[in-house]
Design a protein around this motif. Structure first.
Motif, PDB file in Angstrom:
ATOM      1  N   UNK A 120     -78.949 -57.583  25.775  1.00 47.40           N
ATOM      2  CA  UNK A 120     -77.935 -56.973  24.046  1.00 47.40           C
ATOM      3  C   UNK A 120     -77.697 -58.040  23.290  1.00 47.40           C
ATOM      4  N   UNK A 121     -77.824 -57.644  21.821  1.00 48.40           N
ATOM      5  CA  UNK A 121     -76.765 -58.377  20.836  1.00 48.40           C
ATOM      6  C   UNK A 121     -75.636 -58.279  20.635  1.00 48.40           C
ATOM      7  N   UNK A 122     -74.767 -59.652  20.392  1.00 46.82           N
ATOM      8  CA  UNK A 122     -73.255 -59.327  20.358  1.00 46.82           C
ATOM      9  C   UNK A 122     -73.168 -59.271  19.446  1.00 46.82           C
ATOM     10  N   UNK A 123     -71.962 -58.132  18.328  1.00 42.78           N
ATOM     11  CA  UNK A 123     -72.064 -57.668  17.282  1.00 42.78           C
ATOM     12  C   UNK A 123     -71.024 -57.926  17.123  1.00 42.78           C
ATOM     13  N   UNK A 124     -69.806 -57.937  17.953  1.00 46.72           N
ATOM     14  CA  UNK A 124     -67.914 -57.764  17.748  1.00 46.72           C
ATOM     15  C   UNK A 124     -68.153 -58.419  19.119  1.00 46.72           C
ATOM     16  N   UNK A 125     -66.845 -59.371  19.100  1.00 48.60           N
ATOM     17  CA  UNK A 125     -65.902 -59.974  20.442  1.00 48.60           C
ATOM     18  C   UNK A 125     -64.391 -60.281  19.210  1.00 48.60           C
ATOM     19  N   UNK A 126     -63.308 -59.262  19.653  1.00 46.20           N
ATOM     20  CA  UNK A 126     -62.476 -59.291  18.694  1.00 46.20           C
ATOM     21  C   UNK A 126     -61.269 -59.408  19.888  1.00 46.20           C
ATOM     22  N   UNK A 127     -60.682 -59.822  19.799  1.00 47.33           N
ATOM     23  CA  UNK A 127     -59.525 -59.332  20.713  1.00 47.33           C
ATOM     24  C   UNK A 127     -57.595 -60.002  19.906  1.00 47.33           C
ATOM     25  N   UNK A 128     -57.395 -59.294  19.084  1.00 49.95           N
ATOM     26  CA  UNK A 128     -55.875 -59.880  18.623  1.00 49.95           C
ATOM     27  C   UNK A 128     -54.843 -60.334  19.391  1.00 49.95           C
ATOM     28  N   UNK A 129     -54.901 -59.212  20.597  1.00 48.13           N
ATOM     29  CA  UNK A 129     -54.157 -60.251  21.411  1.00 48.13           C
ATOM     30  C   UNK A 129     -54.037 -59.678  22.596  1.00 48.13           C
ATOM     31  N   UNK A 130     -53.673 -60.105  23.309  1.00 48.61           N
ATOM     32  CA  UNK A 130     -53.910 -60.301  25.075  1.00 48.61           C
ATOM     33  C   UNK A 130     -54.107 -58.061  26.035  1.00 48.61           C
ATOM     34  N   UNK A 131     -53.489 -57.360  24.961  1.00 41.10           N
ATOM     35  CA  UNK A 131     -53.468 -56.162  25.134  1.00 41.10           C
ATOM     36  C   UNK A 131     -54.510 -55.092  24.336  1.00 41.10           C
ATOM     37  N   UNK A 132     -55.577 -55.931  23.865  1.00 38.76           N
ATOM     38  CA  UNK A 132     -56.484 -55.648  22.817  1.00 38.76           C
ATOM     39  C   UNK A 132     -57.455 -56.162  22.993  1.00 38.76           C
ATOM     40  N   UNK A 133     -59.022 -55.564  22.925  1.00 38.17           N
ATOM     41  CA  UNK A 133     -59.876 -56.534  22.717  1.00 38.17           C
ATOM     42  C   UNK A 133     -61.060 -55.514  23.129  1.00 38.17           C
ATOM     43  N   UNK A 134     -62.029 -55.272  21.847  1.00 37.73           N
ATOM     44  CA  UNK A 134     -63.213 -55.014  21.957  1.00 37.73           C
ATOM     45  C   UNK A 134     -64.561 -55.872  21.608  1.00 37.73           C
ATOM     46  N   UNK A 135     -65.690 -55.416  22.431  1.00 36.77           N
ATOM     47  CA  UNK A 135     -66.575 -56.078  22.518  1.00 36.77           C
ATOM     48  C   UNK A 135     -67.750 -55.101  22.088  1.00 36.77           C
ATOM     49  N   UNK A 136     -68.706 -55.057  21.003  1.00 31.89           N
ATOM     50  CA  UNK A 136     -69.468 -54.373  20.550  1.00 31.89           C
ATOM     51  C   UNK A 136     -70.922 -55.265  20.854  1.00 31.89           C
ATOM     52  N   UNK A 137     -72.027 -54.631  21.791  1.00 33.06           N
ATOM     53  CA  UNK A 137     -73.121 -54.989  22.099  1.00 33.06           C
ATOM     54  C   UNK A 137     -74.189 -53.990  21.453  1.00 33.06           C
ATOM     55  N   UNK A 138     -75.383 -54.481  21.360  1.00 31.56           N
ATOM     56  CA  UNK A 138     -76.801 -53.264  20.610  1.00 31.56           C
ATOM     57  C   UNK A 138     -77.720 -53.477  21.355  1.00 31.56           C
ATOM     58  N   UNK A 139     -78.662 -52.775  22.075  1.00 35.95           N
ATOM     59  CA  UNK A 139     -79.647 -52.871  22.642  1.00 35.95           C
ATOM     60  C   UNK A 139     -80.464 -53.399  21.909  1.00 35.95           C
ATOM     61  N   UNK A 140     -81.958 -54.339  21.830  1.00 37.28           N
ATOM     62  CA  UNK A 140     -83.664 -54.633  20.711  1.00 37.28           C
ATOM     63  C   UNK A 140     -83.251 -53.730  20.310  1.00 37.28           C
ATOM     64  N   UNK A 141     -83.903 -53.365  19.473  1.00 41.83           N
ATOM     65  CA  UNK A 141     -83.793 -51.906  18.554  1.00 41.83           C
ATOM     66  C   UNK A 141     -83.392 -50.779  18.396  1.00 41.83           C
ATOM     67  N   UNK A 142     -82.188 -50.910  18.500  1.00 40.39           N
ATOM     68  CA  UNK A 142     -81.377 -49.788  18.633  1.00 40.39           C
ATOM     69  C   UNK A 142     -80.532 -49.318  17.099  1.00 40.39           C
TER      70      UNK A 142
END
Length: 143
Positions: free
Chosen positions: A31-53
């Motif tokens: 899957x492609x890595x779109x976002x890996x955002x972690x502004x602090x130790x209590x919050x992190x969002x990673x978004x990935x997308x399957x190929x072609x989706x």
């Protein structure tokens, strides 16, 4: 007045170890890595997308209180079920056996292998991520 569109764009998966999930979904599942955002130790969002989706998945810290591994039976649709299974296996993602709907008037029963006639929506295999979230891969000819 026209009806509003409701597009499915992101599903949230509960995971125990975010770094392990990133490695699995990107390096192993491809899957492609779109976002890996972690502004602090209590919050992190990673978004990935399957190929072609057009839809993505996200996981992280502070996104859901669901138990890790509790997401079940998300569908990924592919144009060639055998090629998809081989690709995942080649990347170290073990898949369950290929199976297909036993009859055209499907009653919930399966037979082994890909559908001999390669009917749309008739062939499947499944796999799980390291937490136990499960995916069903289903064949539909490219459109």
């Amino acid at each position: 007045m026209s009806e509003p569109e409701f597009r499915l764009e992101v599903l949230t998966l509960p995971v125990a170890d975010v770094d392990r999930a990133v490695e699995f979904y990107t390096a192993r599942a491809g899957f492609g890595l779109d976002v890996d955002y972690r502004p602090n130790a209590g919050f992190r969002v990673v978004q990935v997308t399957p190929p072609g989706s057009a839809a993505s998945i996200q996981f992280g810290v502070g996104l859901t209180d669901a138990a890790p591994g509790s997401a079940r039976a998300g569908y990924l649709v592919v144009p060639d079920i055998e090629a998809a299974r081989e690709r995942l296996a080649g990347r170290g993602v073990p898949g369950g056996p290929l199976r297909h709907k036993k009859s055209a008037d499907w009653q919930g029963d399966f037979a082994p292998g890909a559908d001999p006639d390669r009917r749309d929506y008739a062939s499947f295999f499944d796999f799980a991520d390291p937490d136990g979230n499960t995916w069903i891969v289903q064949e539909r000819a490219a459109r």
